[in-house]
Write an enzyme that holds these catalytic residues in place. Sequence first.
Site, short mmCIF file in Angstrom:
data_model
loop_
_atom_site.label_atom_id
_atom_site.label_comp_id
_atom_site.label_asym_id
_atom_site.label_seq_id
_atom_site.Cartn_x
_atom_site.Cartn_y
_atom_site.Cartn_z
N HIS A 116 5.66 72.44 -11.33
CA HIS A 116 5.15 73.77 -11.04
C HIS A 116 5.14 74.19 -9.82
CE1 HIS A 116 1.36 71.45 -10.49
NE2 HIS A 116 1.00 72.73 -9.77
C1 UD1 Z 1 -2.36 75.88 -9.54
C2 UD1 Z 1 -3.25 75.96 -8.65
C3 UD1 Z 1 -1.89 74.14 -8.48
C4 UD1 Z 1 -2.27 73.14 -9.65
C5 UD1 Z 1 -2.31 74.07 -10.45
C6 UD1 Z 1 -1.91 73.43 -11.69
C7 UD1 Z 1 -3.24 77.40 -6.70
C8 UD1 Z 1 -2.97 77.78 -5.51
N1 UD1 Z 1 -2.00 76.60 -6.55
O1 UD1 Z 1 -0.91 76.30 -9.42
O2 UD1 Z 1 -2.48 73.74 -6.68
O3 UD1 Z 1 -1.55 72.16 -9.31
O4 UD1 Z 1 -2.60 75.12 -10.40
O5 UD1 Z 1 -1.51 73.75 -12.95
O6 UD1 Z 1 -4.39 77.62 -7.06
N2 UD1 Z 1 0.18 81.39 -16.21
C9 UD1 Z 1 0.19 81.17 -17.87
N3 UD1 Z 1 -0.74 80.99 -17.92
C10 UD1 Z 1 -1.88 80.22 -17.43
C11 UD1 Z 1 -1.52 80.06 -16.07
C12 UD1 Z 1 -1.02 80.10 -15.34
O7 UD1 Z 1 0.72 81.65 -17.83
O8 UD1 Z 1 -2.72 79.74 -18.53
C13 UD1 Z 1 1.42 82.04 -14.93
C14 UD1 Z 1 0.37 83.15 -14.03
O9 UD1 Z 1 0.44 83.98 -14.63
C15 UD1 Z 1 1.42 82.96 -13.03
C16 UD1 Z 1 2.08 81.17 -13.09
O10 UD1 Z 1 2.08 80.72 -14.02
O11 UD1 Z 1 2.73 83.59 -12.88
C17 UD1 Z 1 1.31 80.71 -11.66
O12 UD1 Z 1 -0.16 80.34 -12.12
P1 UD1 Z 1 -0.66 79.86 -10.74
O13 UD1 Z 1 -2.41 79.59 -11.07
O14 UD1 Z 1 -1.04 81.06 -9.25
O15 UD1 Z 1 -0.44 78.87 -10.01
P2 UD1 Z 1 0.05 77.36 -10.88
O16 UD1 Z 1 1.28 77.22 -10.00
O17 UD1 Z 1 -0.43 76.80 -11.99
#
Ligand code: UD1
Length: 366
Positions: A196
């Site tokens: 991820h």
């Molecule tokens: C975040 C953390 C990372 C952790 C990870 C676990 C930071 C910088 N990174 O990364 O350290 O290992 O979480 O998962 O905080 N999204 C969804 N549904 C959700 C959550 C996210 O669709 O429930 C989408 C978001 O809209 C975004 C993408 O997934 O476009 C990434 O989510 P984001 O929370 O920005 O970062 P992670 O990659 O999950």
Amino acid sequence: MRLAYVIGTRPEAIRSARLLHLVEAESSIELALITTGQHYDWNMMQGFLEELDVPQATHHLEVGHGKPGEQMGDITTAMSRVLEQDRPDAVCVFGDTNSSLATAIAAARAEVPVVHIEAGCRSFDMRMPEEINRRLIDHMSALLLAVSDVSKQNLERENVLGRTVVVGDPQFDVFSREAPQRMEVSGDPVGLLTLHRPQNVDDAATLDLILQKLSNAAEKTGVRWIFPVHPRTRKSLSGKKLRGVDLADPLLYRDLLALLSRSSVCVTDSGGLQKEALWMQVPCVTIRDSTEWLETLWQGVNVLAPPWTNIEAEVQSALDSRERDFSNPYGDGTSCERILEALLTSAADGMSFPLPPLHAPDVAGV
Ligand code: UD1
């Protein structure tokens, strides 16, 4: 003591479970549990809160969507309002997420002491948002709870001004209560795969390269990859069917541990899973060129293999049966009791930074 505690993402929900049970049972602490909404899908957040029986949140900020900068700005604004209104005695943040950094900024400006759980971890890789986040949080924290002596030494080298206590890893407390026994499976080996990190999954060609190499490894070794797909990763998947790679939805915690327990190898770019693999005695291949869990590399149970390297050979080597040092450098399963004790002691002493000296210091910053 009035304690605010912040949860933004899936790993924070899992790692906080045991500590929040203890805090809830402690009569001298009044808990305000705040979810930011950084993770908002049921199977990325609420599912874990229910599965691990985490206390009900008292505040939901619901500011998850958006680019990281906007997201952090929104969390800081919403958190500032909550902290100004509630005036807790301290606020606990976990690890290195955007939610934790945004909260620490809001708290520091509201003069609410920050407690940082999992302080002092370092990958020395400033390309990773998590490394930037954890360094900044550490320097804003009045109480720093470190998982190991290595983390404490990192904090000492950086001259942080808060008080550091080595407590062990609260993630191990949860793991040791939830994990099943390791299982030997007959037939083709199973491999747990998770990806991820933005550098691996935001560019579809890079993700394709990694998956192609893992598919090659499957052909050579017979390993069958089970790949629970993070929402971030799903956006870049090409839809191409790869031999030996089975896609799945994100798993709840116990299901993930059950899968890990029957895996012969783990390939991941997650931080927490590198440690869970060690605890489950499963060799790990980490698709990154740095890690904050250096002990796992030193012990030879984890190896770094970024996308352009020979991932196939690393998988082959992980599957070789040989003696490995799976001893646990991250505490003994009682870290949460130590955290609670550190919180109560610090609260009794007044949780604040030492005052700057009135005399001219011998060395700048000392
Ligand atoms: C975040 C953390 C990372 C952790 C990870 C676990 C930071 C910088 N990174 O990364 O350290 O290992 O979480 O998962 O905080 N999204 C969804 N549904 C959700 C959550 C996210 O669709 O429930 C989408 C978001 O809209 C975004 C993408 O997934 O476009 C990434 O989510 P984001 O929370 O920005 O970062 P992670 O990659 O999950």
